[in-house]
Enzyme design. Structure first.
Site, short mmCIF file in Angstrom:
data_model
loop_
_atom_site.label_atom_id
_atom_site.label_comp_id
_atom_site.label_asym_id
_atom_site.label_seq_id
_atom_site.Cartn_x
_atom_site.Cartn_y
_atom_site.Cartn_z
N ARG A 25 0.79 -1.24 0.00
CA ARG A 25 0.00 0.00 0.00
C ARG A 25 0.82 1.29 0.00
O ARG A 25 0.30 2.33 -0.40
CB ARG A 25 -0.96 0.03 1.19
CG ARG A 25 -1.91 -1.15 1.29
CD ARG A 25 -2.82 -1.26 0.09
NE ARG A 25 -3.88 -2.27 0.27
CZ ARG A 25 -4.52 -2.85 -0.71
NH1 ARG A 25 -4.21 -2.57 -1.97
NH2 ARG A 25 -5.47 -3.73 -0.47
N ASP A 77 -1.31 -5.76 -11.70
CA ASP A 77 -2.20 -6.46 -10.78
C ASP A 77 -3.23 -5.54 -10.15
O ASP A 77 -2.92 -4.42 -9.75
CB ASP A 77 -1.41 -7.14 -9.68
CG ASP A 77 -2.34 -7.90 -8.74
OD1 ASP A 77 -2.99 -8.84 -9.21
OD2 ASP A 77 -2.43 -7.52 -7.57
N ASP A 97 -1.88 -13.10 -1.64
CA ASP A 97 -2.62 -11.92 -2.11
C ASP A 97 -3.05 -11.08 -0.90
O ASP A 97 -4.19 -10.62 -0.80
CB ASP A 97 -3.83 -12.32 -2.95
CG ASP A 97 -4.47 -11.11 -3.66
OD1 ASP A 97 -3.87 -10.01 -3.62
OD2 ASP A 97 -5.56 -11.26 -4.22
#
Length: 435
Positions: A68, A156, A309
């Site tokens: 992030r 992605d 993930d």
């Protein structure tokens, strides 16, 4: 300092049985000096640590993680995300490029990568994006990004929608000998879906995502990989049709690898309790027949390895309805005990298979020198207490993200010590050890 870890246990390489092993590590250069079945003279070490009855595994490798930072620091940072990885036994992770800014230029890439090197508790491999700002239009300067250290390219989070654009990207990546990694989702088949198009979507009247949304994209891309000679990797496979396409592509000799997540191996749409944001992920939880196909695909080698993930979000975001909540759950800190408890204990997998899918198999798929323990190699390893049983307590997570459907589950076989480049990256606290 030279450190001796004595009396550990590990799985013999060719036999599914445990053997005693001793490890001598130089933490000044982060390498393994000795790896021996025979006892090592304690006089060779400055410090001796008895790890009797603990399982020694290579530092685990997760090639699909969302950190992030920059841009999403409320959800996760490099510091919190890599600490979470260390707690989960991972010493090598790969950071997806859906940051703001995106690592789509030499300047952006260098800034983001340097920050990960500076703040990371474990090794972070940097992806670069396929297209500028992940918009699917203009291809990045792949050559320049590869020279700066991009180990693979991906957009992605979004699929590259134009076949011609993906073809161009694969041609460039093939010349650079870099993998193209794909989130497979044909936007024209989304129809506003947020969960799997199946029994749950019909019963709850929540818009569904077609299985074909994923498999059609994979079918297109494997043929493009064949045409360009690129190494093509499929992220988070979720449907039986996708498994079939990948299996056929491998039989045809196409250079394709694929991953599957713990949650898609363990859960299906029948496990969703209702309109609950922590069960919303992309791809969504599919049908039970899809889940079984994923297990079969992993066992027969169609799917190459497991990746979490790890996708942290704020608690407020995930409290929203499934229609409005963001996609994604966290996974780094509980992946090993979760998979052990749900799939190894019932006899679906062996523990040796699980270790390989989390260590050497992802490293091999991307030709990385990690996920194994060898003399002279990196001193990256994890010690696991196979008898430790503990409930998933999200308040104790090191990740900022608490968004998991497995909160409160009692799991067995937890990492208790993670060593990265010879130094302790994370160690279980005394109060945790007493649980």
């Amino acid at each position: 300092m030279i450190v001796l870890y004595k009396n550990a246990r590990r799985y013999a390489e060719e036999e599914a049985k445990l053997e005693e092993i001793h490890l001598l590590v130089d933490d000044s250069n982060g390498t393994i000096l000795k790896l021996s079945k025979q006892a090592i003279d304690e006089a060779e070490a400055d410090n001796v640590i008895d790890v009797k009855n603990l399982l020694l595994v290579p530092g685990m490798v997760d090639l699909h993680v969302h950190l992030r930072e920059p841009g999403g620091e409320k959800k996760e940072t490099v510091e919190t995300g890599t600490l979470a990885a260390a707690r989960g036994g991972f010493t090598t992770i790969a950071a997806m490029p859906n940051t703001r800014p995106v690592p789509d230029s030499p300047e952006h890439f260098s800034t983001i990568n340097n920050n990960m090197i500076e703040k990371g508790s474990v090794r972070v491999l940097p992806y670069a994006s396929i297209t500028e700002r992940q918009l699917g239009k203009d291809i990045t300067d792949m050559e320049a990004l590869a020279k700066l250290g991009a180990f693979a390219f991906t957009d992605d989070g979004v699929g590259v929608q134009e076949a011609g654009k993906m073809y161009e990207a694969m041609k460039l990546a093939a010349k650079l000998n870099k993998p193209v990694v794909a989130h497979c989702e044909d936007n024209s088949l989304l129809f506003g879906g947020v969960v799997h198009e199946g029994n749950f979507s019909k019963q709850s009247e929540i818009p569904g995502i077609l299985s074909a949304c994923e498999s059609v994209h994979i079918a297109r891309d494997v043929l493009l990989a064949e045409a360009t000679g690129a190494h093509y990797h499929v992220c988070h496979v979720s449907t039986k049709e996708s498994v079939r396409v990948i299996r056929d592509a491998k039989r045809a000799g196409i250079s394709v690898t694929a991953e599957v997540t713990p949650h898609h191996l363990i859960l299906s749409e029948k496990d969703i309790p209702g309109d609950e944001g922590n069960y919303k992920m992309n791809p969504p939880l599919r049908g039970e027949d899809d889940r079984i196909a994923l297990i079969d695909g992993l066992l027969d080698g169609t799917l190459d390895f497991i990746a979490t993930d790890h996708a942290p979000h704020t608690e407020d975001e995930k409290k929203l309805s499934m229609t409005d909540a963001p996609f994604g759950i966290v996974g780094l800190e509980i992946a090993y005990p979760l998979l052990y408890t749900k799939l190894v204990k019932p006899g679906v997998f062996t523990e040796q298979q699980l270790i390989e899918w989390l260590t050497i198999k992802p490293a091999k798929a991307f030709n990385l020198p990690y996920g194994k323990l060898v003399e002279g190699g990196a001193a990256d390893f994890t010690l696991i207490d196979q008898n430790k049983t503990m409930k998933v307590d999200t308040t104790q997570f090191l990740s900022k993200g608490k968004n998991t459907p497995f909160a409160g589950e009692e799991l067995q076989s937890w990492p208790v010590l993670t060593v990265y480049q010879g130094k302790t990256a994370w160690q279980e606290k005394k109060e945790e050890a007493s649980q």
